[in-house]
Design an enzyme around this catalytic site. Sequence first.
Site, PDB file in Angstrom:
ATOM      1  N   SER A 119       0.829  -1.201   0.000  1.00  0.00           N
ATOM      2  CA  SER A 119       0.000   0.000   0.000  1.00  0.00           C
ATOM      3  C   SER A 119       0.866   1.254   0.000  1.00  0.00           C
ATOM      4  O   SER A 119       0.389   2.326  -0.363  1.00  0.00           O
ATOM      5  CB  SER A 119      -0.879   0.062   1.247  1.00  0.00           C
ATOM      6  OG  SER A 119      -1.567  -1.121   1.419  1.00  0.00           O
ATOM      7  N   HIS A 140      -1.210  -2.390  -6.979  1.00  0.00           N
ATOM      8  CA  HIS A 140      -1.947  -2.087  -5.752  1.00  0.00           C
ATOM      9  C   HIS A 140      -3.434  -2.310  -5.986  1.00  0.00           C
ATOM     10  O   HIS A 140      -4.129  -1.465  -6.552  1.00  0.00           O
ATOM     11  CB  HIS A 140      -1.658  -0.638  -5.323  1.00  0.00           C
ATOM     12  CG  HIS A 140      -2.281  -0.263  -4.024  1.00  0.00           C
ATOM     13  ND1 HIS A 140      -2.822   0.971  -3.777  1.00  0.00           N
ATOM     14  CD2 HIS A 140      -2.463  -0.973  -2.885  1.00  0.00           C
ATOM     15  CE1 HIS A 140      -3.298   0.997  -2.549  1.00  0.00           C
ATOM     16  NE2 HIS A 140      -3.093  -0.166  -1.992  1.00  0.00           N
ATOM     17  N   GLU A 152      -3.771   0.193  -9.002  1.00  0.00           N
ATOM     18  CA  GLU A 152      -2.729   1.180  -9.307  1.00  0.00           C
ATOM     19  C   GLU A 152      -1.480   0.391  -9.721  1.00  0.00           C
ATOM     20  O   GLU A 152      -0.998  -0.447  -8.948  1.00  0.00           O
ATOM     21  CB  GLU A 152      -2.433   2.035  -8.073  1.00  0.00           C
ATOM     22  CG  GLU A 152      -3.596   2.943  -7.686  1.00  0.00           C
ATOM     23  CD  GLU A 152      -3.308   3.799  -6.443  1.00  0.00           C
ATOM     24  OE1 GLU A 152      -3.647   4.984  -6.462  1.00  0.00           O
ATOM     25  OE2 GLU A 152      -2.756   3.273  -5.454  1.00  0.00           O
ATOM     26  N   ASN A 190      -4.720   6.776  -1.975  1.00  0.00           N
ATOM     27  CA  ASN A 190      -4.590   7.014  -0.533  1.00  0.00           C
ATOM     28  C   ASN A 190      -4.085   8.427  -0.246  1.00  0.00           C
ATOM     29  O   ASN A 190      -4.499   9.068   0.711  1.00  0.00           O
ATOM     30  CB  ASN A 190      -3.658   5.982   0.110  1.00  0.00           C
ATOM     31  CG  ASN A 190      -4.368   4.655   0.299  1.00  0.00           C
ATOM     32  OD1 ASN A 190      -5.597   4.587   0.285  1.00  0.00           O
ATOM     33  ND2 ASN A 190      -3.605   3.587   0.448  1.00  0.00           N
TER      34      ASN A 190
END
Length: 415
Positions: A119, A140, A152, A190
Amino acid sequence: MRLQKAAVVGAGAMGSGIACVLSQLGIEVLLKDVDQAFVDRGVSNIKRMYDSRVKKASLTQEQADQHMALIKGTTSYDDFKDVDIVIEAAFEEISVKLDIFKTLDRICPPHAILASNTSALSISEIAAATQRPDKVVGMHFFNPAQFMKLVEVIPGVKTSRETVEAAIELCKSARKTPIEVEECPGFLVNRVLFTYMNEAVHALQEGLADVATIDEQVVAQGLPMGPFALFDLTGVDVCAHVNTFLHQQYGPRFSPAPLLKKMVEAKMLGQKTGVGFYVHSKDQVKGEAKPINPELQKLIAQVDSECKTSKKGQSRPFSPDRVLLPMFNEALYCLQEKVVQADDINTGMRSGCGFKFSLLELADKKGLAQTLQDILAYHQEQGERFRPSWLLTKLVAAGVQSLKNEKEKTLQAVK
Ligand SMILES: NC(=O)c1ccc[n+]([C@@H]2O[C@H](COP(=O)([O-])OP(=O)(O)OC[C@H]3O[C@@H](n4cnc5c(N)ncnc54)[C@H](O)[C@@H]3O)[C@@H](O)[C@H]2O)c1
Protein backbone atom coordinates in the site's frame (compact mmCIF):
# COMPACT_ATOMS: atom_id res chain seq x y z
CA MET A 1 3.04 -11.92 -22.12
CA ARG A 2 1.27 -15.28 -22.22
CA LEU A 3 0.42 -16.31 -18.69
CA GLN A 4 0.16 -19.95 -17.82
CA LYS A 5 0.97 -20.01 -14.16
CA ALA A 6 0.82 -17.37 -11.43
CA ALA A 7 1.56 -17.31 -7.73
CA VAL A 8 0.39 -15.18 -4.82
CA VAL A 9 2.50 -14.85 -1.68
CA GLY A 10 0.41 -14.20 1.44
CA ALA A 11 -3.00 -15.85 1.77
CA GLY A 12 -4.65 -13.13 3.88
CA ALA A 13 -7.47 -10.74 2.99
CA MET A 14 -5.76 -9.34 -0.11
CA GLY A 15 -3.86 -12.45 -1.22
CA SER A 16 -6.95 -14.64 -1.31
CA GLY A 17 -8.91 -11.98 -3.24
CA ILE A 18 -6.08 -11.61 -5.77
CA ALA A 19 -5.75 -15.40 -6.17
CA CYS A 20 -9.49 -15.54 -6.80
CA VAL A 21 -9.15 -12.87 -9.53
CA LEU A 22 -6.23 -14.73 -11.17
CA SER A 23 -7.99 -18.10 -11.12
CA GLN A 24 -10.75 -16.62 -13.25
CA LEU A 25 -8.21 -16.17 -16.04
CA GLY A 26 -8.12 -19.95 -16.38
CA ILE A 27 -4.49 -20.26 -15.25
CA GLU A 28 -2.93 -22.27 -12.45
CA VAL A 29 -2.49 -20.19 -9.27
CA LEU A 30 -0.25 -21.07 -6.35
CA LEU A 31 -1.30 -19.50 -3.04
CA LYS A 32 1.56 -19.46 -0.56
CA ASP A 33 1.67 -18.61 3.12
CA VAL A 34 4.03 -19.43 5.98
CA ASP A 35 1.75 -21.85 7.77
CA GLN A 36 -0.68 -24.53 6.51
CA ALA A 37 -3.46 -23.10 8.70
CA PHE A 38 -3.13 -19.69 6.93
CA VAL A 39 -3.08 -21.38 3.53
CA ASP A 40 -6.24 -23.33 4.40
CA ARG A 41 -7.96 -20.18 5.64
CA GLY A 42 -7.08 -18.40 2.37
CA VAL A 43 -8.35 -21.28 0.21
CA SER A 44 -11.61 -21.46 2.23
CA ASN A 45 -12.04 -17.71 1.79
CA ILE A 46 -11.79 -18.13 -1.97
CA LYS A 47 -14.28 -21.00 -1.87
CA ARG A 48 -16.67 -18.73 0.01
CA MET A 49 -16.20 -16.01 -2.64
CA TYR A 50 -17.10 -18.50 -5.39
CA ASP A 51 -20.01 -20.01 -3.40
CA SER A 52 -21.51 -16.56 -3.00
CA ARG A 53 -21.26 -15.90 -6.75
CA VAL A 54 -22.96 -19.21 -7.50
CA LYS A 55 -25.69 -18.27 -5.03
CA LYS A 56 -26.18 -14.95 -6.83
CA ALA A 57 -26.22 -16.83 -10.15
CA SER A 58 -23.34 -14.81 -11.58
CA LEU A 59 -21.43 -18.08 -12.03
CA THR A 60 -22.48 -21.72 -12.49
CA GLN A 61 -21.36 -24.34 -9.99
CA GLU A 62 -19.36 -25.99 -12.76
CA GLN A 63 -17.46 -22.75 -13.53
CA ALA A 64 -16.80 -22.16 -9.84
CA ASP A 65 -15.45 -25.73 -9.48
CA GLN A 66 -13.20 -25.24 -12.52
CA HIS A 67 -11.77 -21.99 -11.11
CA MET A 68 -11.31 -23.51 -7.65
CA ALA A 69 -9.45 -26.50 -9.12
CA LEU A 70 -6.82 -24.08 -10.50
CA ILE A 71 -5.83 -22.89 -7.00
CA LYS A 72 -3.15 -24.80 -5.19
CA GLY A 73 -2.31 -23.86 -1.60
CA THR A 74 1.28 -24.31 -0.49
CA THR A 75 3.75 -23.43 2.25
CA SER A 76 6.82 -23.87 0.06
CA TYR A 77 8.41 -22.23 -2.96
CA ASP A 78 9.04 -25.61 -4.64
CA ASP A 79 6.49 -25.09 -7.40
CA PHE A 80 7.57 -21.51 -8.19
CA LYS A 81 10.19 -22.67 -10.72
CA ASP A 82 7.89 -22.23 -13.72
CA VAL A 83 5.65 -19.30 -12.72
CA ASP A 84 5.19 -16.36 -15.11
CA ILE A 85 4.16 -13.82 -12.47
CA VAL A 86 4.08 -13.57 -8.68
CA ILE A 87 1.95 -11.06 -6.79
CA GLU A 88 3.15 -10.58 -3.22
CA ALA A 89 0.54 -9.68 -0.59
CA ALA A 90 2.31 -10.47 2.69
CA PHE A 91 2.64 -8.18 5.73
CA GLU A 92 3.28 -4.50 5.10
CA GLU A 93 6.81 -4.57 6.52
CA ILE A 94 9.80 -3.76 4.39
CA SER A 95 12.01 -6.48 5.94
CA VAL A 96 9.35 -9.14 5.18
CA LYS A 97 8.98 -7.94 1.58
CA LEU A 98 12.76 -7.71 0.98
CA ASP A 99 13.22 -11.32 2.17
CA ILE A 100 10.37 -12.55 0.00
CA PHE A 101 11.64 -10.77 -3.13
CA LYS A 102 15.21 -12.06 -2.59
CA THR A 103 13.84 -15.60 -2.42
CA LEU A 104 11.52 -15.13 -5.39
CA ASP A 105 14.39 -13.76 -7.46
CA ARG A 106 16.46 -16.86 -6.67
CA ILE A 107 13.70 -19.37 -7.40
CA CYS A 108 11.46 -17.95 -10.14
CA PRO A 109 12.47 -18.23 -13.82
CA PRO A 110 14.27 -15.20 -15.28
CA HIS A 111 11.29 -14.08 -17.35
CA ALA A 112 8.90 -13.97 -14.34
CA ILE A 113 7.44 -10.63 -13.26
CA LEU A 114 7.53 -10.01 -9.51
CA ALA A 115 4.75 -7.67 -8.36
CA SER A 116 3.98 -6.28 -4.92
CA ASN A 117 0.58 -5.28 -3.60
CA THR A 118 2.18 -2.94 -1.05
CA SER A 119 0.00 0.00 0.00
CA ALA A 120 2.85 2.36 0.71
CA LEU A 121 6.35 0.83 0.62
CA SER A 122 8.84 1.78 -2.06
CA ILE A 123 8.70 -0.40 -5.17
CA SER A 124 12.20 0.80 -6.09
CA GLU A 125 13.56 -0.39 -2.75
CA ILE A 126 11.82 -3.78 -3.06
CA ALA A 127 13.12 -4.11 -6.63
CA ALA A 128 16.67 -3.40 -5.46
CA ALA A 129 16.56 -6.63 -3.41
CA THR A 130 16.51 -8.56 -6.70
CA GLN A 131 18.78 -8.98 -9.70
CA ARG A 132 15.84 -8.11 -11.96
CA PRO A 133 14.62 -4.64 -10.93
CA ASP A 134 13.31 -4.17 -14.47
CA LYS A 135 10.78 -6.94 -13.81
CA VAL A 136 9.53 -5.66 -10.43
CA VAL A 137 6.37 -3.55 -10.34
CA GLY A 138 3.70 -2.40 -7.88
CA MET A 139 0.19 -3.73 -8.42
CA HIS A 140 -1.95 -2.09 -5.75
CA PHE A 141 -5.33 -3.82 -5.62
CA PHE A 142 -8.15 -2.42 -3.48
CA ASN A 143 -10.04 -4.29 -0.81
CA PRO A 144 -11.94 -6.54 -1.49
CA ALA A 145 -9.74 -7.38 -4.47
CA GLN A 146 -12.27 -9.73 -6.06
CA PHE A 147 -14.78 -6.87 -6.36
CA MET A 148 -12.90 -3.59 -6.55
CA LYS A 149 -12.06 -2.60 -10.12
CA LEU A 150 -9.11 -0.31 -9.57
CA VAL A 151 -5.49 -1.43 -9.63
CA GLU A 152 -2.73 1.18 -9.31
CA VAL A 153 0.22 -0.01 -11.40
CA ILE A 154 3.40 1.53 -10.02
CA PRO A 155 6.74 1.32 -11.82
CA GLY A 156 9.89 1.58 -9.70
CA VAL A 157 12.86 3.60 -10.91
CA LYS A 158 14.24 0.65 -12.92
CA THR A 159 11.00 -1.05 -14.00
CA SER A 160 10.92 -1.63 -17.76
CA ARG A 161 8.11 -0.41 -20.00
CA GLU A 162 7.49 -4.01 -21.00
CA THR A 163 6.85 -4.99 -17.37
CA VAL A 164 4.45 -2.07 -16.80
CA GLU A 165 2.55 -2.94 -19.95
CA ALA A 166 2.36 -6.62 -19.00
CA ALA A 167 0.94 -5.66 -15.58
CA ILE A 168 -1.62 -3.36 -17.22
CA GLU A 169 -2.55 -6.07 -19.72
CA LEU A 170 -3.01 -8.60 -16.91
CA CYS A 171 -5.35 -6.20 -15.08
CA LYS A 172 -7.39 -5.60 -18.21
CA SER A 173 -7.72 -9.30 -18.96
CA ALA A 174 -8.98 -9.75 -15.37
CA ARG A 175 -11.57 -7.00 -16.10
CA LYS A 176 -9.91 -4.57 -13.71
CA THR A 177 -9.31 -0.89 -14.30
CA PRO A 178 -5.58 -0.20 -14.13
CA ILE A 179 -4.09 3.27 -13.82
CA GLU A 180 -0.38 3.93 -14.01
CA VAL A 181 0.90 5.91 -11.03
CA GLU A 182 4.42 7.26 -10.52
CA GLU A 183 5.97 6.00 -7.31
CA CYS A 184 5.23 8.47 -4.53
CA PRO A 185 4.10 8.07 -0.90
CA GLY A 186 0.46 6.94 -0.80
CA PHE A 187 0.50 6.52 -4.61
CA LEU A 188 -2.60 8.35 -5.92
CA VAL A 189 -5.75 7.19 -4.16
CA ASN A 190 -4.59 7.01 -0.53
CA ARG A 191 -2.67 10.25 -0.91
CA VAL A 192 -5.75 12.12 -2.11
CA LEU A 193 -8.23 10.36 0.19
CA PHE A 194 -6.26 10.95 3.39
CA THR A 195 -6.35 14.73 3.05
CA TYR A 196 -10.13 14.40 3.32
CA MET A 197 -10.18 11.82 6.13
CA ASN A 198 -7.74 13.85 8.22
CA GLU A 199 -9.56 17.12 7.61
CA ALA A 200 -12.84 15.59 8.77
CA VAL A 201 -11.24 14.79 12.14
CA HIS A 202 -9.84 18.33 12.42
CA ALA A 203 -13.35 19.71 11.78
CA LEU A 204 -14.83 17.33 14.35
CA GLN A 205 -12.28 18.38 16.98
CA GLU A 206 -13.24 22.00 16.43
CA GLY A 207 -16.84 21.10 17.25
CA LEU A 208 -18.15 22.32 13.88
CA ALA A 209 -20.57 19.40 13.56
CA ASP A 210 -20.98 15.93 14.99
CA VAL A 211 -19.80 12.67 13.44
CA ALA A 212 -23.14 11.73 11.86
CA THR A 213 -23.77 15.22 10.44
CA ILE A 214 -20.37 15.36 8.75
CA ASP A 215 -20.85 11.86 7.32
CA GLU A 216 -24.35 12.70 6.05
CA GLN A 217 -23.29 15.97 4.43
CA VAL A 218 -20.40 14.31 2.66
CA VAL A 219 -22.49 11.39 1.40
CA ALA A 220 -24.93 13.95 -0.03
CA GLN A 221 -22.05 15.20 -2.22
CA GLY A 222 -21.67 11.81 -3.95
CA LEU A 223 -19.28 9.79 -1.82
CA PRO A 224 -20.33 6.23 -0.99
CA MET A 225 -19.82 6.72 2.75
CA GLY A 226 -18.74 9.47 5.10
CA PRO A 227 -15.18 9.79 6.45
CA PHE A 228 -16.01 8.48 9.93
CA ALA A 229 -17.84 5.41 8.64
CA LEU A 230 -14.76 4.77 6.49
CA PHE A 231 -12.39 5.22 9.46
CA ASP A 232 -14.38 2.64 11.44
CA LEU A 233 -14.50 0.19 8.54
CA THR A 234 -10.78 0.43 7.73
CA GLY A 235 -9.56 0.66 11.33
CA VAL A 236 -8.69 3.92 13.09
CA ASP A 237 -5.20 2.54 13.86
CA VAL A 238 -4.51 1.62 10.21
CA CYS A 239 -5.67 5.08 9.07
CA ALA A 240 -3.68 6.89 11.79
CA HIS A 241 -0.58 4.95 10.69
CA VAL A 242 -1.05 5.91 7.02
CA ASN A 243 -1.69 9.54 7.98
CA THR A 244 1.48 9.69 10.08
CA PHE A 245 3.45 8.18 7.20
CA LEU A 246 2.06 10.74 4.73
CA HIS A 247 2.83 13.53 7.21
CA GLN A 248 6.45 12.34 7.50
CA GLN A 249 6.74 12.27 3.70
CA TYR A 250 4.86 15.42 2.65
CA GLY A 251 5.02 17.61 5.76
CA PRO A 252 2.38 19.97 7.18
CA ARG A 253 -0.22 19.39 4.45
CA PHE A 254 -0.91 16.10 6.24
CA SER A 255 -0.61 17.33 9.88
CA PRO A 256 -2.53 14.58 11.72
CA ALA A 257 -5.55 15.52 13.83
CA PRO A 258 -4.47 14.79 17.44
CA LEU A 259 -7.79 13.05 18.17
CA LEU A 260 -6.69 10.09 16.03
CA LYS A 261 -3.76 9.31 18.33
CA LYS A 262 -6.02 9.57 21.38
CA MET A 263 -8.48 7.13 19.82
CA VAL A 264 -5.72 4.62 19.03
CA GLU A 265 -4.44 4.85 22.63
CA ALA A 266 -7.99 4.29 23.91
CA LYS A 267 -8.37 1.26 21.55
CA MET A 268 -11.32 2.90 19.84
CA LEU A 269 -10.30 1.38 16.52
CA GLY A 270 -13.66 1.07 14.77
CA GLN A 271 -15.61 -2.06 13.87
CA LYS A 272 -12.85 -4.44 14.96
CA THR A 273 -13.00 -3.28 18.60
CA GLY A 274 -16.73 -2.51 18.58
CA VAL A 275 -16.20 1.22 19.03
CA GLY A 276 -14.61 3.94 16.96
CA PHE A 277 -16.36 7.10 15.86
CA TYR A 278 -19.55 5.04 16.15
CA VAL A 279 -20.57 2.20 18.45
CA HIS A 280 -20.84 -1.12 16.59
CA SER A 281 -22.84 -3.85 18.24
CA LYS A 282 -24.07 -7.24 17.06
CA ASP A 283 -27.59 -6.30 18.22
CA GLN A 284 -27.63 -3.36 15.84
CA VAL A 285 -30.81 -3.37 13.73
CA LYS A 286 -29.88 -3.35 10.03
CA GLY A 287 -30.60 0.01 8.41
CA GLU A 288 -30.77 1.88 11.72
CA ALA A 289 -28.25 4.65 12.35
CA LYS A 290 -25.36 3.56 14.56
CA PRO A 291 -24.96 5.56 17.80
CA ILE A 292 -22.06 7.99 17.97
CA ASN A 293 -19.36 6.95 20.46
CA PRO A 294 -20.35 8.82 23.67
CA GLU A 295 -16.71 8.81 24.89
CA LEU A 296 -15.49 10.90 21.96
CA GLN A 297 -16.34 14.19 23.66
CA LYS A 298 -14.01 13.37 26.56
CA LEU A 299 -11.14 12.70 24.18
CA ILE A 300 -11.90 15.91 22.29
CA ALA A 301 -11.83 17.82 25.60
CA GLN A 302 -8.38 16.32 26.30
CA VAL A 303 -7.19 17.40 22.85
CA ASP A 304 -8.51 20.92 23.54
CA SER A 305 -6.65 21.23 26.80
CA GLU A 306 -3.39 19.78 25.44
CA CYS A 307 -3.32 21.26 21.97
CA LYS A 308 -2.16 24.87 21.88
CA THR A 309 -2.86 25.22 18.16
CA SER A 310 -6.56 24.36 18.53
CA LYS A 311 -8.76 26.47 16.25
CA LYS A 312 -11.84 25.94 18.38
CA GLY A 313 -14.20 28.89 18.13
CA GLN A 314 -12.27 30.46 15.24
CA SER A 315 -13.51 28.37 12.31
CA ARG A 316 -16.43 28.91 9.97
CA PRO A 317 -19.45 26.58 10.26
CA PHE A 318 -18.95 23.15 8.70
CA SER A 319 -19.41 22.90 4.97
CA PRO A 320 -18.54 19.83 2.85
CA ASP A 321 -15.98 22.09 1.14
CA ARG A 322 -13.88 21.86 4.27
CA VAL A 323 -13.14 18.18 3.51
CA LEU A 324 -13.58 18.08 -0.28
CA LEU A 325 -11.31 20.99 -1.21
CA PRO A 326 -8.18 19.38 0.31
CA MET A 327 -8.78 16.35 -1.94
CA PHE A 328 -9.20 18.53 -5.00
CA ASN A 329 -6.05 20.47 -4.09
CA GLU A 330 -4.03 17.27 -3.50
CA ALA A 331 -5.21 15.90 -6.85
CA LEU A 332 -3.73 19.01 -8.47
CA TYR A 333 -0.47 18.50 -6.54
CA CYS A 334 -0.41 14.98 -8.05
CA LEU A 335 -0.90 16.45 -11.51
CA GLN A 336 1.77 19.11 -11.09
CA GLU A 337 4.20 16.39 -9.95
CA LYS A 338 3.19 14.25 -12.97
CA VAL A 339 2.17 11.38 -10.71
CA VAL A 340 -0.77 10.56 -12.98
CA GLN A 341 -2.59 11.79 -16.04
CA ALA A 342 -5.66 13.96 -15.49
CA ASP A 343 -8.22 11.36 -16.55
CA ASP A 344 -6.71 8.78 -14.22
CA ILE A 345 -7.53 10.92 -11.19
CA ASN A 346 -11.23 10.69 -11.94
CA THR A 347 -10.93 6.98 -12.79
CA GLY A 348 -8.94 6.28 -9.63
CA MET A 349 -11.36 7.99 -7.26
CA ARG A 350 -14.42 6.52 -8.98
CA SER A 351 -13.16 2.93 -9.26
CA GLY A 352 -11.04 2.85 -6.09
CA CYS A 353 -13.32 4.78 -3.73
CA GLY A 354 -16.74 4.68 -5.37
CA PHE A 355 -17.01 8.46 -5.93
CA LYS A 356 -20.13 9.23 -7.92
CA PHE A 357 -18.59 12.39 -9.37
CA SER A 358 -15.35 13.32 -11.11
CA LEU A 359 -12.97 14.85 -8.60
CA LEU A 360 -11.37 17.21 -11.12
CA GLU A 361 -14.79 18.60 -11.97
CA LEU A 362 -15.56 19.37 -8.33
CA ALA A 363 -14.71 23.01 -8.88
CA ASP A 364 -16.68 23.43 -12.09
CA LYS A 365 -19.86 24.73 -10.49
CA LYS A 366 -18.29 27.72 -8.79
CA GLY A 367 -15.34 28.04 -11.12
CA LEU A 368 -11.63 27.60 -10.49
CA ALA A 369 -11.03 31.21 -9.42
CA GLN A 370 -13.64 31.01 -6.65
CA THR A 371 -12.33 27.58 -5.65
CA LEU A 372 -8.83 28.98 -5.26
CA GLN A 373 -10.23 31.86 -3.18
CA ASP A 374 -12.03 29.36 -0.92
CA ILE A 375 -8.87 27.29 -0.48
CA LEU A 376 -6.93 30.47 0.32
CA ALA A 377 -9.55 31.48 2.90
CA TYR A 378 -9.15 28.07 4.58
CA HIS A 379 -5.38 28.46 4.30
CA GLN A 380 -5.61 31.69 6.25
CA GLU A 381 -7.87 30.10 8.84
CA GLN A 382 -6.33 26.62 9.13
CA GLY A 383 -2.77 26.98 7.88
CA GLU A 384 -0.59 24.72 5.77
CA ARG A 385 -3.05 21.87 5.24
CA PHE A 386 -4.70 24.21 2.72
CA ARG A 387 -1.68 25.56 0.86
CA PRO A 388 -2.88 25.67 -2.77
CA SER A 389 -0.93 23.81 -5.42
CA TRP A 390 0.95 26.08 -7.81
CA LEU A 391 -0.82 24.34 -10.70
CA LEU A 392 -4.16 25.61 -9.40
CA THR A 393 -2.74 29.11 -8.93
CA LYS A 394 -1.28 29.02 -12.43
CA LEU A 395 -4.50 27.82 -14.07
CA VAL A 396 -6.48 30.59 -12.38
CA ALA A 397 -3.90 33.18 -13.43
CA ALA A 398 -4.31 31.91 -17.00
CA GLY A 399 -8.06 32.52 -16.82
CA VAL A 400 -9.04 28.84 -16.84
CA GLN A 401 -12.45 28.43 -15.20
CA SER A 402 -13.24 24.74 -15.60
CA LEU A 403 -11.01 21.69 -15.74
CA LYS A 404 -13.67 19.76 -17.63
CA ASN A 405 -13.26 21.74 -20.82
CA GLU A 406 -9.58 22.34 -20.34
CA LYS A 407 -8.66 18.74 -19.66
CA GLU A 408 -7.44 18.03 -23.14
CA LYS A 409 -5.52 21.24 -23.76
CA THR A 410 -4.16 22.52 -20.49
CA LEU A 411 -3.93 19.52 -18.23
CA GLN A 412 -2.48 17.10 -20.75
CA ALA A 413 0.20 19.70 -21.34
CA VAL A 414 1.21 19.25 -17.69
CA LYS A 415 2.23 15.65 -18.42
N1 LIG B 1 -6.19 -4.84 3.64
C1 LIG B 1 -6.27 -3.83 2.78
O1 LIG B 1 -7.25 -3.07 2.76
C2 LIG B 1 -5.18 -3.64 1.76
C3 LIG B 1 -5.48 -2.95 0.57
C4 LIG B 1 -4.47 -2.81 -0.40
C5 LIG B 1 -3.22 -3.33 -0.16
N2 LIG B 1 -2.96 -3.99 1.02
C6 LIG B 1 -1.60 -4.56 1.19
O2 LIG B 1 -1.66 -5.94 0.92
C7 LIG B 1 -0.72 -6.64 1.74
C8 LIG B 1 -1.44 -7.71 2.53
O3 LIG B 1 -2.45 -7.11 3.31
P1 LIG B 1 -3.62 -7.99 3.97
O4 LIG B 1 -4.63 -7.02 4.46
O5 LIG B 1 -4.03 -9.07 3.03
O6 LIG B 1 -2.85 -8.64 5.21
P2 LIG B 1 -3.23 -9.93 6.04
O7 LIG B 1 -2.61 -9.75 7.37
O8 LIG B 1 -4.69 -10.23 5.93
O9 LIG B 1 -2.46 -11.10 5.26
C9 LIG B 1 -1.08 -11.18 5.15
C10 LIG B 1 -0.71 -12.65 5.01
O10 LIG B 1 0.67 -12.72 4.63
C11 LIG B 1 1.21 -13.84 5.28
N3 LIG B 1 2.67 -13.71 5.33
C12 LIG B 1 3.41 -12.93 6.13
N4 LIG B 1 4.73 -13.12 5.84
C13 LIG B 1 4.79 -14.02 4.83
C14 LIG B 1 5.86 -14.63 4.12
N5 LIG B 1 7.12 -14.36 4.40
N6 LIG B 1 5.56 -15.51 3.15
C15 LIG B 1 4.26 -15.80 2.86
N7 LIG B 1 3.20 -15.27 3.52
C16 LIG B 1 3.47 -14.39 4.49
C17 LIG B 1 0.56 -13.82 6.66
O11 LIG B 1 0.67 -15.08 7.30
C18 LIG B 1 -0.87 -13.44 6.31
O12 LIG B 1 -1.69 -14.58 6.08
C19 LIG B 1 -0.03 -5.57 2.57
O13 LIG B 1 1.15 -5.17 1.92
C20 LIG B 1 -1.05 -4.44 2.59
O14 LIG B 1 -0.47 -3.17 2.80
C21 LIG B 1 -3.91 -4.17 1.97
